[in-house]
Write an enzyme that holds these catalytic residues in place. Structure first.
Site, PDB file in Angstrom:
ATOM      1  N   SER A 108      24.360  37.014  36.960  1.00 26.14           N
ATOM      2  CA  SER A 108      23.029  36.863  37.552  1.00 26.14           C
ATOM      3  C   SER A 108      22.940  37.501  38.940  1.00 26.14           C
ATOM      4  O   SER A 108      21.923  38.093  39.295  1.00 26.14           O
ATOM      5  CB  SER A 108      22.651  35.385  37.639  1.00 26.14           C
ATOM      6  OG  SER A 108      22.429  34.862  36.350  1.00 26.14           O
ATOM      7  N   CYS A 109      24.008  37.386  39.711  1.00 30.11           N
ATOM      8  CA  CYS A 109      24.001  37.971  41.057  1.00 30.11           C
ATOM      9  C   CYS A 109      24.035  39.494  40.987  1.00 30.11           C
ATOM     10  O   CYS A 109      23.428  40.178  41.818  1.00 30.11           O
ATOM     11  CB  CYS A 109      25.184  37.445  41.864  1.00 30.11           C
ATOM     12  SG  CYS A 109      25.089  35.665  42.176  1.00 30.11           S
ATOM     13  N   THR A 110      24.731  40.026  39.990  1.00 32.01           N
ATOM     14  CA  THR A 110      24.750  41.480  39.791  1.00 32.01           C
ATOM     15  C   THR A 110      23.368  41.967  39.366  1.00 32.01           C
ATOM     16  O   THR A 110      22.882  42.993  39.852  1.00 32.01           O
ATOM     17  CB  THR A 110      25.793  41.853  38.728  1.00 32.01           C
ATOM     18  OG1 THR A 110      27.089  41.430  39.159  1.00 32.01           O
ATOM     19  CG2 THR A 110      25.812  43.352  38.489  1.00 32.01           C
TER      20      THR A 110
END
Length: 214
Positions: A108-110
């Site tokens: 999700s952060c990527t």
């Protein structure tokens, strides 16, 4: 491998497209000691079972932010992905998007970082800077930026001091660092606070919408 049982009311909110018949018996796997989970950047420091509140009344969804819209947030000086010290005051005189995220390289952060990257020209056109902050160290940020061709600054908030000072709320009963974005105007005043852990790309839409109105 460690697994934890989640209460009936909790699992559907994390896995909206999968609705098992017997929620009370479902297990969520967690990676072993010193490993990084692929679950929204969640990290576990040990392999013992995690206590989960059994009553829904113990789950608080209210966000108690220390920084509110219309305020000037606490300043900071942190190391960027190149090990250089960067202060919030450096960006005064132009809008700045400060987004807190759980961890480098998690799915999700990527996805969120790449969405900021893909819209970076729009942010530049609005005269705004983009700054990402997590508890990862500078070397992790450097690899994350290189792997995903990120054109903006990543700052290392080891110990989560700034996250706490700004009042970024955690998720998953406090185990998962929150995903929260702030838009500051050219005077350093907060004009938008947006929190959405599980739809990371919406942070870009909301910030651009606000920047276009400044």
């Amino acid at each position: 491998m460690v697994s934890i049982s989640l209460p009936n009311h909790f699992l559907p909110s994390l896995l909206p497209t999968h609705k098992p018949k017997n929620l009370s018996s479902q297990k969520v796997p967690i990676l072993s000691k010193s490993s990084r989970s692929q679950f929204y950047g969640l990290k576990f420091s040990h392999s013992s079972s995690l206590p989960i509140p059994s009553s829904s009344s113990s789950v608080k969804t209210t966000i108690f932010a220390k920084v509110n819209k219309g305020q000037v947030p606490p300043s900071f000086t942190l190391k960027d992905q190149d090990g250089k010290m960067v202060s919030l005051s450096k960006f005064k005189g132009k809008p700045v998007v400060v987004y807190f995220y759980p961890a480098d390289e998690s799915p999700s952060c990527t996805k969120q970082a790449c969405a900021f990257r893909d819209s970076y020209e729009k942010f530049k056109k609005a005269g705004a800077e983009v700054v990402g902050i997590s508890g990862d160290d500078p070397s992790s940020h450097k690899a994350f930026a290189k792997n995903n061709r990120l054109p903006f600054t990543l700052l290392s908030d080891e110990g989560n001091k700034i996250r706490k000072e700004w009042g970024v709320p955690a998720d998953l009963f406090g185990a998962l660092p929150g995903r929260q974005t702030y838009v500051l105007d050219k005077n350093g005043m907060v004009q938008l606070i947006y929190n959405n852990q599980f739809q990371p790309e919406k942070h870009i839409d909301e910030t651009l919408k606000l920047l276009q109105s400044l």
